[in-house]
Enzyme design. Structure first.
Site, PDB file in Angstrom:
ATOM      1  N   MET A 162       0.846  -1.192   0.000  1.00 41.07           N
ATOM      2  CA  MET A 162       0.000   0.000   0.000  1.00 41.07           C
ATOM      3  C   MET A 162       0.886   1.248   0.000  1.00 41.07           C
ATOM      4  SD  MET A 162      -3.423  -0.967   2.127  1.00 41.07           S
ATOM      5  CE  MET A 162      -2.810  -0.595   3.745  1.00 41.07           C
ATOM      6  N   HIS A 217       9.169   1.473   3.417  1.00 39.20           N
ATOM      7  CA  HIS A 217      10.243   1.510   4.411  1.00 39.20           C
ATOM      8  C   HIS A 217      11.101   0.270   4.167  1.00 39.20           C
ATOM      9  CE1 HIS A 217       7.796  -1.508   6.392  1.00 39.20           C
ATOM     10  NE2 HIS A 217       6.788  -0.645   6.493  1.00 39.20           N
ATOM     11  N   GLY A 221      11.186  -2.514   5.431  1.00 41.09           N
ATOM     12  CA  GLY A 221      10.449  -3.780   5.366  1.00 41.09           C
ATOM     13  C   GLY A 221      10.000  -4.068   3.945  1.00 41.09           C
ATOM     14  N   HIS A 222       9.401  -3.051   3.294  1.00 36.32           N
ATOM     15  CA  HIS A 222       8.980  -3.237   1.892  1.00 36.32           C
ATOM     16  C   HIS A 222      10.201  -3.520   1.007  1.00 36.32           C
ATOM     17  CE1 HIS A 222       5.673  -0.451   3.336  1.00 36.32           C
ATOM     18  NE2 HIS A 222       4.980  -1.442   2.833  1.00 36.32           N
ATOM     19  N   ASP A 280       2.836  -8.812   9.509  1.00 40.54           N
ATOM     20  CA  ASP A 280       1.390  -9.043   9.403  1.00 40.54           C
ATOM     21  C   ASP A 280       1.151 -10.551   9.396  1.00 40.54           C
ATOM     22  OD1 ASP A 280       0.510  -6.243   9.098  1.00 40.54           O
ATOM     23  OD2 ASP A 280       1.750  -6.331   7.315  1.00 40.54           O
ATOM     24  N   GLN A 334      -2.231 -11.868   8.427  1.00 41.09           N
ATOM     25  CA  GLN A 334      -2.454 -11.658   6.990  1.00 41.09           C
ATOM     26  C   GLN A 334      -1.782 -12.768   6.182  1.00 41.09           C
ATOM     27  OE1 GLN A 334      -2.440  -7.737   4.836  1.00 41.09           O
ATOM     28  NE2 GLN A 334      -0.328  -8.292   4.422  1.00 41.09           N
ATOM     29  N   SER A 345       6.934   0.054  10.130  1.00 38.55           N
ATOM     30  CA  SER A 345       5.533   0.121   9.700  1.00 38.55           C
ATOM     31  C   SER A 345       5.308   1.469   9.048  1.00 38.55           C
ATOM     32  CB  SER A 345       4.608  -0.022  10.919  1.00 38.55           C
ATOM     33  OG  SER A 345       3.301   0.423  10.596  1.00 38.55           O
TER      34      SER A 345
HETATM   35  O1  PAF Z   1       0.070  -5.519   3.813  1.00 37.49           O
HETATM   36  C1  PAF Z   1      -0.411  -4.668   3.044  1.00 37.49           C
HETATM   37  O2  PAF Z   1       0.226  -3.645   2.741  1.00 37.49           O
HETATM   38  C2  PAF Z   1      -1.810  -4.875   2.482  1.00 37.49           C
HETATM   39  O3  PAF Z   1      -2.632  -5.506   3.417  1.00 37.49           O
HETATM   40  C3  PAF Z   1      -1.800  -5.636   1.159  1.00 37.49           C
HETATM   41  C4  PAF Z   1      -1.275  -7.051   1.325  1.00 37.49           C
HETATM   42  C5  PAF Z   1      -0.962  -4.893   0.131  1.00 37.49           C
HETATM   43  C6  PAF Z   1      -3.233  -5.742   0.614  1.00 37.49           C
HETATM   44  O4  PAF Z   1      -3.788  -4.483   0.395  1.00 37.49           O
END
Ligand code: PAF
Length: 283
Positions: free
Chosen positions: A30, A34, A36-37, A151, A154, A186
């Site tokens: 989204m 940072h 993490g991504h 997450d 998730q 985060s």
């Molecule tokens: O973890 C996230 O950033 C969101 O939940 C995701 C997996 C991109 C779904 O919108």
């Protein structure tokens, strides 16, 4: 790196890559990148041929009282960071591309979505995640998709969707990336002022304290959770949840016999933060 806005463009690019014999990696995000991504992008870059990062602030996973309108957005900055990691495609669609008029489908995973974040944020949260992730899998058709272990719930939800719907994608959960003082990275950490930022370190310190108790031989949830609770109390943090759950089923654990997740969520200043540690069954 190309920035694509439409499903048709992404499909065309992926088709060309596959014809050229490349595998495809997807990092769903989204934005507000940072470390993490970036760690997910690096994993995708190392393991797959065409790396697609999706950047879409998914409205259906936010409750009405949540931070959809204020969620940090800076596409130009994110694009620069993704390009520096060697990402090939940044898929940044408008909401109507993902949810056109008449969109009527929702994916609901039973059992593991009404606890923890599902209880705190509402069941719609994981319906929104499962639906958008399934759509992204349908659009990109990745060989591997990368998610952050921060997450943890998730990740379990996405794995269950993949298993139950026979989706042909491997899910890779990458380790939590932390600030030097242990705070899990985060996108919502930007909401923390200086006091809240200091207070937020208590989440990981609480999990660390519990993990130390586990390593010392404690198996009972009460003993493990009290160690974490004591650290949160020192910082006057009242968690939304602090729970020990089975690492695969998310069933409550009263005594650790196999790997368990210790998960915490708390409001700290203006942010709602989550964190978790895996506590080994055989430690
Ligand atoms: O973890 C996230 O950033 C969101 O939940 C995701 C997996 C991109 C779904 O919108």
């Amino acid at each position: 790196m190309r920035i694509l806005r439409t499903i048709a463009e992404v499909r065309g690019t992926v088709r060309e890559a596959r014809t050229a014999g490349q595998s495809v990696g997807l990092v769903p995000t989204m934005g507000a990148f940072h470390e993490g991504h970036l760690s997910l992008m690096r994993a995708a870059r190392a393991q797959t041929g065409l790396v697609v990062v999706s950047l879409f602030v998914n409205p259906t996973q936010f409750a009405a009282n949540e931070d959809l309108s204020t969620y940090p957005r800076d596409e130009a900055r994110d694009a620069g960071l993704a390009e520096a990691e060697g990402v090939d495609i940044l898929f940044a669609p408008e909401p109507f591309e993902i949810y056109p008029d008449g969109f009527a489908t929702s994916i609901h995973v039973s059992g593991i979505t009404d606890v923890l974040d599902g209880a705190s944020r509402g069941a719609h949260h994981f319906d929104g995640v499962a639906t958008v992730v399934t759509k992204l899998f349908g659009i990109v058709r990745p060989d591997v998709a990368y998610f952050g272990q921060k997450d943890a719930q998730q990740v379990l939800v996405v794995r269950r969707v993949v298993r139950d719907l026979d989706l042909d994608v491997r899910i890779e959960a990458c380790p939590i990336v932390r600030e030097p003082d242990g705070l899990a990275m985060s996108s919502r950490n930007v909401y923390l002022d200086a006091d809240a930022r200091a207070q937020a370190t208590a989440l990981n310190r609480a999990l660390d304290a519990a993990a130390a108790v586990r390593r010392a031989g404690e198996r009972d949830a009460d003993g493990i959770l009290s160690a974490a609770q004591a650290v949160l109390a020192e910082e006057s943090l009242v968690p939304e949840y602090l729970e020990l759950r089975d690492a695969e089923t998310l069933h409550p654990v009263t005594r650790i016999e196999r790997d368990a997740l210790l998960l915490v969520a708390a409001r700290v200043g203006a942010a709602r933060l989550i964190d978790n540690h895996i506590l080994k069954g055989d430690a």
